[in-house]
Design an enzyme around this catalytic site. Sequence first.
Site, PDB file in Angstrom:
ATOM      1  N   LYS A 164       0.824  -1.206   0.000  1.00 51.82           N
ATOM      2  CA  LYS A 164       0.000   0.000   0.000  1.00 51.82           C
ATOM      3  C   LYS A 164       0.858   1.255   0.000  1.00 51.82           C
ATOM      4  O   LYS A 164       0.555   2.221  -0.697  1.00 51.82           O
ATOM      5  CB  LYS A 164      -0.947   0.008   1.208  1.00 51.82           C
ATOM      6  CG  LYS A 164      -2.055  -1.004   1.062  1.00 51.82           C
ATOM      7  CD  LYS A 164      -3.162  -0.824   2.068  1.00 51.82           C
ATOM      8  CE  LYS A 164      -4.244  -1.871   1.823  1.00 51.82           C
ATOM      9  NZ  LYS A 164      -5.346  -1.799   2.743  1.00 51.82           N
ATOM     10  N   LYS A 211      -5.600 -10.326  -6.199  1.00 46.21           N
ATOM     11  CA  LYS A 211      -6.838 -10.460  -5.422  1.00 46.21           C
ATOM     12  C   LYS A 211      -7.805  -9.332  -5.756  1.00 46.21           C
ATOM     13  O   LYS A 211      -7.382  -8.221  -6.107  1.00 46.21           O
ATOM     14  CB  LYS A 211      -6.542 -10.506  -3.918  1.00 46.21           C
ATOM     15  CG  LYS A 211      -6.168  -9.183  -3.294  1.00 46.21           C
ATOM     16  CD  LYS A 211      -6.389  -9.186  -1.773  1.00 46.21           C
ATOM     17  CE  LYS A 211      -6.344  -7.745  -1.267  1.00 46.21           C
ATOM     18  NZ  LYS A 211      -6.890  -7.495   0.014  1.00 46.21           N
ATOM     19  N   LYS A 229     -10.671  -3.322  -3.282  1.00 43.76           N
ATOM     20  CA  LYS A 229     -11.339  -2.053  -3.602  1.00 43.76           C
ATOM     21  C   LYS A 229     -10.333  -1.016  -4.066  1.00 43.76           C
ATOM     22  O   LYS A 229     -10.658  -0.177  -4.887  1.00 43.76           O
ATOM     23  CB  LYS A 229     -12.143  -1.551  -2.411  1.00 43.76           C
ATOM     24  CG  LYS A 229     -11.321  -1.152  -1.214  1.00 43.76           C
ATOM     25  CD  LYS A 229     -12.217  -0.563  -0.171  1.00 43.76           C
ATOM     26  CE  LYS A 229     -11.473  -0.116   1.060  1.00 43.76           C
ATOM     27  NZ  LYS A 229     -10.402  -0.941   1.557  1.00 43.76           N
TER      28      LYS A 229
HETATM   29  N1  AQP Z   1     -10.121 -10.696  -2.527  1.00 43.21           N
HETATM   30  C1  AQP Z   1     -10.382 -11.162  -1.315  1.00 43.21           C
HETATM   31  N2  AQP Z   1     -10.554 -12.477  -1.128  1.00 43.21           N
HETATM   32  C2  AQP Z   1     -10.831 -12.969   0.115  1.00 43.21           C
HETATM   33  N3  AQP Z   1     -10.936 -12.198   1.210  1.00 43.21           N
HETATM   34  C3  AQP Z   1     -10.763 -10.875   1.067  1.00 43.21           C
HETATM   35  N4  AQP Z   1     -10.809  -9.846   1.940  1.00 43.21           N
HETATM   36  C4  AQP Z   1     -10.571  -8.687   1.287  1.00 43.21           C
HETATM   37  N5  AQP Z   1     -10.353  -8.937  -0.025  1.00 43.21           N
HETATM   38  C5  AQP Z   1     -10.475 -10.286  -0.184  1.00 43.21           C
HETATM   39  C6  AQP Z   1     -11.106 -10.005   3.361  1.00 43.21           C
HETATM   40  O1  AQP Z   1     -12.192  -9.139   3.698  1.00 43.21           O
HETATM   41  C7  AQP Z   1     -12.089  -8.811   5.077  1.00 43.21           C
HETATM   42  C8  AQP Z   1     -12.333  -7.338   5.279  1.00 43.21           C
HETATM   43  O2  AQP Z   1     -11.256  -6.682   4.716  1.00 43.21           O
HETATM   44  P1  AQP Z   1     -10.903  -5.197   4.961  1.00 43.21           P
HETATM   45  O3  AQP Z   1     -11.854  -4.501   5.810  1.00 43.21           O
HETATM   46  O4  AQP Z   1      -9.468  -5.145   5.305  1.00 43.21           O
HETATM   47  O5  AQP Z   1     -11.166  -4.781   3.564  1.00 43.21           O
HETATM   48  P2  AQP Z   1     -10.135  -4.212   2.708  1.00 43.21           P
HETATM   49  O6  AQP Z   1      -8.722  -4.562   3.064  1.00 43.21           O
HETATM   50  O7  AQP Z   1     -10.526  -2.824   2.742  1.00 43.21           O
HETATM   51  O8  AQP Z   1     -10.476  -4.936   1.409  1.00 43.21           O
HETATM   52  P3  AQP Z   1      -9.582  -4.720   0.230  1.00 43.21           P
HETATM   53  O9  AQP Z   1     -10.420  -4.669  -0.955  1.00 43.21           O
HETATM   54  O10 AQP Z   1      -8.501  -5.758   0.300  1.00 43.21           O
HETATM   55  O11 AQP Z   1      -9.027  -3.279   0.518  1.00 43.21           O
HETATM   56  P4  AQP Z   1      -7.684  -2.709   0.051  1.00 43.21           P
HETATM   57  O12 AQP Z   1      -7.754  -2.668  -1.426  1.00 43.21           O
HETATM   58  O13 AQP Z   1      -7.643  -1.339   0.685  1.00 43.21           O
HETATM   59  O14 AQP Z   1      -6.624  -3.627   0.568  1.00 43.21           O
HETATM   60  C9  AQP Z   1     -10.691  -9.256   5.519  1.00 43.21           C
HETATM   61  O15 AQP Z   1     -10.800 -10.409   6.304  1.00 43.21           O
HETATM   62  C10 AQP Z   1      -9.979  -9.531   4.241  1.00 43.21           C
HETATM   63  O16 AQP Z   1      -9.008 -10.547   4.392  1.00 43.21           O
END
Ligand code: AQP
Length: 332
Positions: free
Chosen positions: A112, A195, A198
């Site tokens: 990130k 993966k 968002k």
């Molecule tokens: N692609 C994925 N496959 C399986 N699990 C996933 N999680 C996120 N993406 C995947 C799981 O969702 C839960 C909540 O995650 P979060 O609140 O950390 O959400 P996030 O990180 O904002 O989701 P993103 O899309 O992964 O955000 P960015 O892009 O900012 O990193 C967690 O248990 C996570 O593992």
Amino acid sequence: RPRVLSGIQPTAGSFHLGNYLGAVRQWVALQETHDAFYMVVDLHAITVPQDPAALRANTRLAVAQLLAAGLDPDRCTLFVQSHVPEHAQLGWVMNCLTGFGEASRMTQFKDKSSKQGSDRTTVGLFTYPVLQVADILLYQANQVPVGEDQRQHIELTRDLAERFNSRLGETFTLPEPYILKETGKIYDLQDPSVKMSKSASTPKGLVNLLDDPKVTAKKVRSAVTDTDTVIRFDPVDKPGVSNLLSISSTLTGKPVAELEKEYEGKMYGALKTDLAEQMVEFVTPFRSRTQGYLDDPETLDSILAKGAEKARAVAAETLAQAYDRIGFLPAK
Ligand code: AQP
């Protein structure tokens, strides 16, 4: 009952399919068998800039989606992280136990921060995993249902719990990750080598649960597969098709092997069309249930007030014990 704890960020508005299949779906199942604590992690959300009104609205929206997904406040403790001040308090303690090099090795931070550039990367983003350690340890969680991307943070949690316990006396339970093989990592529909996320996915590769179902169906139908024609689960050589099979298997409850048989001799289009329908069937009631909860803010608030009270009772006890072990003078 063994205890589980997990959290989700309120940042994006809609949950995406990876959040749901990787984490939230398991939360719903585990509330039947475990003493379950689930929270919307707004303290984590502010590691990147947030508009105050949007943060407030998205926090409510996240709670509404969790309820729509099937969390039942009579079966689990559902709360907002900032309502329980012990998270920030134990977070500081854990910061003081973490090596700088140790924190620097967290791959999610490296990913990130390299995308954001060092001027826009906050110290909060750097210590985010350490706050997550505190989140988990406060509840003495035995298991943490999350996606694969969180595995390293659970390992850090175990390391810090062990360090605290061995230096200052047995205080924290060492948690295990609860990550399902089939859905621990859901991939981007346009680039099945990464993966679904968002922040990193293109709009076409990201399935938001609150999107118009027609948009979702279109995204599924235009998912990237490969130039072969066989529908077979093979994540190495056929990552796109395998991702679609995993998603379909979870939504229909049919094992992947059964789906492979069903699609024998059929074209990719058949799998995509069916999956698009399965998705529409899933998201349509999810959207309307979410709206139903949003339309009733008093109920939401009272669920969160009860949740915070239950969570605080557990968190305050753990924090008091940790403070005592550290040698902080008790407040009279
Ligand atoms: N692609 C994925 N496959 C399986 N699990 C996933 N999680 C996120 N993406 C995947 C799981 O969702 C839960 C909540 O995650 P979060 O609140 O950390 O959400 P996030 O990180 O904002 O989701 P993103 O899309 O992964 O955000 P960015 O892009 O900012 O990193 C967690 O248990 C996570 O593992």
